[in-house]
Structures are given as structure tokens and as C-alpha cells.
Design a protein around this motif. Structure first.
Motif, short mmCIF file in Angstrom:
data_model
loop_
_atom_site.label_atom_id
_atom_site.label_comp_id
_atom_site.label_asym_id
_atom_site.label_seq_id
_atom_site.Cartn_x
_atom_site.Cartn_y
_atom_site.Cartn_z
N ALA A 11 0.82 -1.21 0.00
CA ALA A 11 0.00 0.00 0.00
C ALA A 11 0.86 1.26 0.00
O ALA A 11 0.55 2.22 -0.70
N THR A 12 1.95 1.26 0.77
CA THR A 12 2.78 2.45 0.82
C THR A 12 3.66 2.61 -0.41
O THR A 12 4.16 3.69 -0.66
N TYR A 13 3.82 1.56 -1.20
CA TYR A 13 4.63 1.64 -2.41
C TYR A 13 4.04 2.64 -3.40
O TYR A 13 4.76 3.32 -4.12
N PHE A 14 2.73 2.76 -3.43
CA PHE A 14 2.08 3.66 -4.37
C PHE A 14 2.06 5.10 -3.89
O PHE A 14 1.86 6.01 -4.69
N PHE A 15 2.25 5.34 -2.61
CA PHE A 15 2.09 6.68 -2.06
C PHE A 15 3.36 7.22 -1.41
O PHE A 15 3.31 8.06 -0.54
N THR A 33 7.63 1.90 -12.49
CA THR A 33 6.37 1.91 -13.23
C THR A 33 5.92 0.50 -13.56
O THR A 33 4.75 0.15 -13.39
N ILE A 34 6.84 -0.33 -14.02
CA ILE A 34 6.50 -1.72 -14.34
C ILE A 34 6.09 -2.47 -13.08
O ILE A 34 5.14 -3.27 -13.09
N ASN A 35 6.76 -2.22 -11.95
CA ASN A 35 6.39 -2.86 -10.69
C ASN A 35 4.98 -2.47 -10.27
O ASN A 35 4.19 -3.31 -9.82
N LYS A 36 4.64 -1.19 -10.40
CA LYS A 36 3.31 -0.74 -10.02
C LYS A 36 2.24 -1.36 -10.91
O LYS A 36 1.18 -1.78 -10.43
#
Length: 54
Positions: A11-15, A33-36
Motif C-alpha cells: 500500500a505504501t509503495y504507491f504513495f 512503473t512496471i512494478n506498479k
């Protein structure tokens, strides 16, 4: 068992805020970007399978 369902890292990876001290290059931005995209696709597939089996 508690550690298996800890999604706080995902969850914190995106923010995350960008670190101004770290240099950013094209390869690093592309990797993140590919990881997301892959995380979102995985979560979408899990939601699909859960809904399909219910």
C-alpha cells in the motif's frame, strides 16, 4: 501467520514521497512503473478470481 497478510508495504509503495537527495534516472523510473503495473494487475486478478468463485 500475522506477517503473511501484512500489505502495508504494498500500500505504501504507491504513495511514497520522492526523495529529493536521490538521483532519478530513466531505468529506475521505468522499473518502478512496471512494478506498479504488475502489482495492480495481480490485485485485479485476485479480485476477479474471488468474485468468480463466489
Amino acid at each position: 501467520m500475522k506477517g503473511m497478510f501484512d500489505f502495508s508495504e504494498v500500500a505504501t509503495y504507491f504513495f511514497r514521497k520522492k526523495d529529493p537527495n536521490r538521483r532519478s534516472n530513466f531505468n529506475l523510473r521505468t522499473m518502478h512503473t512496471i512494478n506498479k503495473i504488475s502489482i495492480l494487475m495481480f490485485l485485479a486478478a485476485m479480485v476477479y478470481f474471488v468474485i468468480k468463485h463466489i
